[in-house]
Design a protein around this motif. Structure first.
Motif, mmCIF file in Angstrom:
data_model
loop_
_atom_site.group_PDB
_atom_site.id
_atom_site.type_symbol
_atom_site.label_atom_id
_atom_site.label_comp_id
_atom_site.label_asym_id
_atom_site.label_seq_id
_atom_site.Cartn_x
_atom_site.Cartn_y
_atom_site.Cartn_z
ATOM 1 N N VAL A 35 0.831 -1.202 0.000
ATOM 2 C CA VAL A 35 0.000 0.000 0.000
ATOM 3 C C VAL A 35 0.871 1.259 0.000
ATOM 4 C CG1 VAL A 35 -1.750 1.296 1.272
ATOM 5 C CG2 VAL A 35 -1.905 -1.182 1.137
ATOM 6 N N SER A 36 2.018 1.192 0.685
ATOM 7 C CA SER A 36 2.916 2.344 0.717
ATOM 8 C C SER A 36 3.421 2.699 -0.676
ATOM 9 C CB SER A 36 4.111 2.065 1.631
ATOM 10 O OG SER A 36 3.708 1.964 2.975
ATOM 11 N N MET A 37 3.543 1.696 -1.540
ATOM 12 C CA MET A 37 3.959 1.963 -2.918
ATOM 13 C C MET A 37 2.941 2.852 -3.623
ATOM 14 S SD MET A 37 5.514 -1.705 -4.177
ATOM 15 C CE MET A 37 6.000 -1.054 -5.776
ATOM 16 N N ALA A 38 1.679 2.746 -3.204
ATOM 17 C CA ALA A 38 0.632 3.539 -3.848
ATOM 18 C C ALA A 38 0.861 5.030 -3.637
ATOM 19 C CB ALA A 38 -0.739 3.126 -3.311
ATOM 20 N N TYR A 39 1.104 5.450 -2.375
ATOM 21 C CA TYR A 39 1.219 6.884 -2.133
ATOM 22 C C TYR A 39 2.628 7.434 -2.279
ATOM 23 C CZ TYR A 39 3.066 6.622 2.698
ATOM 24 O OH TYR A 39 3.848 6.414 3.815
ATOM 25 N N THR A 40 3.654 6.568 -2.255
ATOM 26 C CA THR A 40 5.018 7.058 -2.440
ATOM 27 C C THR A 40 5.510 6.950 -3.878
ATOM 28 O OG1 THR A 40 5.975 4.897 -1.864
ATOM 29 C CG2 THR A 40 5.687 6.486 -0.070
ATOM 30 N N ILE A 41 4.909 6.047 -4.665
ATOM 31 C CA ILE A 41 5.414 5.791 -6.017
ATOM 32 C C ILE A 41 4.337 5.991 -7.084
ATOM 33 C CG2 ILE A 41 6.454 4.065 -7.529
ATOM 34 C CD1 ILE A 41 7.673 2.783 -4.998
#
Length: 310
Positions: free
Chosen positions: A272-278
């Motif tokens: 999920v962190s990839m969604a907002y950081t990448i």
């Protein structure tokens, strides 16, 4: 567990514990990173060089593009290195510098989105007074306030966590120095850091989000009062891109950070962190570019003119 000297570094687990094709993931992330920079840079250049985009809304959008391209740069290069090596280390100073910029840029984006919502509120609900209310002085002060408040917020959290003692196990089950991951690695008392995270830290998300919701309730009410469907459609279209960006950003942030600690799963959080950081930094530029006629026309005109000011 024993503690180590705080000059020692940390090791990112990244995705080394998951089964995946390294070459494919590396290639996908590299393409996304290149698209993020290309799309945001083109958007920034268009806003700077196109006279028709010299308005408060596009001024804030330009700042948002700066945040998005920077946000991606803080995480993606290190992640690409982790994929190639199957895990990578980071120094103590490097870890907290990364954390500072992540929190700083993430908070700035939250504030900018709320300011943009307020700008849309003034444009839709008080069109006759919009120019006088959102003048250059107000616009600059709001923008400077977003950046300064975010910097202070990030400095507070980064300093607090940097003062903790960390255990011998320095493995971070993430691809960047995440606040919650470091809290789990600490061997000293984390009461103050957790209190800041769930009070002051939550406020920088919930307060802007609340202001955004209030602004859009007022906007929706004003749009429904318009007499013709074409007027309502035009008013809504000026807000639709912003609403999509808000949904992407706050949806992932709330899923990760505003929930009980017992519900944390490192594997799901990394994805999920990839969604907002990448992913989100890339999508934001495309959303505003492809769904906004003014931006599309400005980009087309600049490309045809060889990027000379209009």
């Amino acid at each position: 567990m024993e503690t180590v000297n705080n000059t020692s570094g940390f090791v990112f687990l990244a995705f080394s514990d998951l089964h995946y094709n390294h070459a494919v993931l590396f290639s996908i992330l590299l393409v996304i990173y290149a698209l993020t920079w290309t799309a945001n840079l083109l958007l920034i250049i268009s806003i700077i060089l196109s006279a028709q985009l010299h308005t408060p809304m596009y001024f804030f959008l330009g700042n948002l593009s700066v945040v998005d391209s920077s946000f991606s740069t803080v995480t993606v290069p290190k992640l690409l290195s982790s994929i190639l090596r199957g895990g990578t280390s980071i120094s103590f100073l490097g870890c907290f510098l990364q954390m500072y910029f992540l929190v700083f840029l993430g908070t700035t984006e939250s504030f900018l989105l709320s300011v943009m919502a307020f700008d849309r509120y003034l444009a839709v609900c008080t069109p006759l007074h919009y120019v006088s209310l959102m003048n250059n002085k107000v616009m600059l002060m709001m923008n400077i306030s977003c950046w300064m408040a975010s910097s202070l917020h990030s400095l507070l959290h980064t300093y607090t966590l940097s003062q903790l003692k960390y255990c011998e196990d320095r493995l971070i089950p993430h691809f960047f120095c995440d606040v919650t991951s470091l809290l789990k690695l600490s061997c000293s008392g984390t009461t103050l850091a957790e209190l800041l995270l769930y009070t002051e830290g939550s406020m920088v998300i919930t307060i802007p989000l609340t202001l955004i919701l209030i602004s859009y309730v007022a906007i929706a009410s004003a749009i429904m009062k318009l007499k013709t469907s074409s007027s309502r459609s035009k008013a809504f279209s000026s807000c639709s891109s912003h609403l999509m960006v808000i949904s992407l950003f706050y949806g992932t942030i709330i899923f990760i950070y505003i929930r009980p600690p017992s519900n944390y799963s490192s594997q799901y959080d990394r994805i999920v962190s990839m969604a907002y950081t990448i992913i989100t930094p890339m999508l934001n530029a495309f959303i505003y570019s492809l769904r906004n006629q003014d931006v599309k026309q400005a980009m087309k005109k600049l490309i045809m003119q060889g990027f000379s000011p209009s």
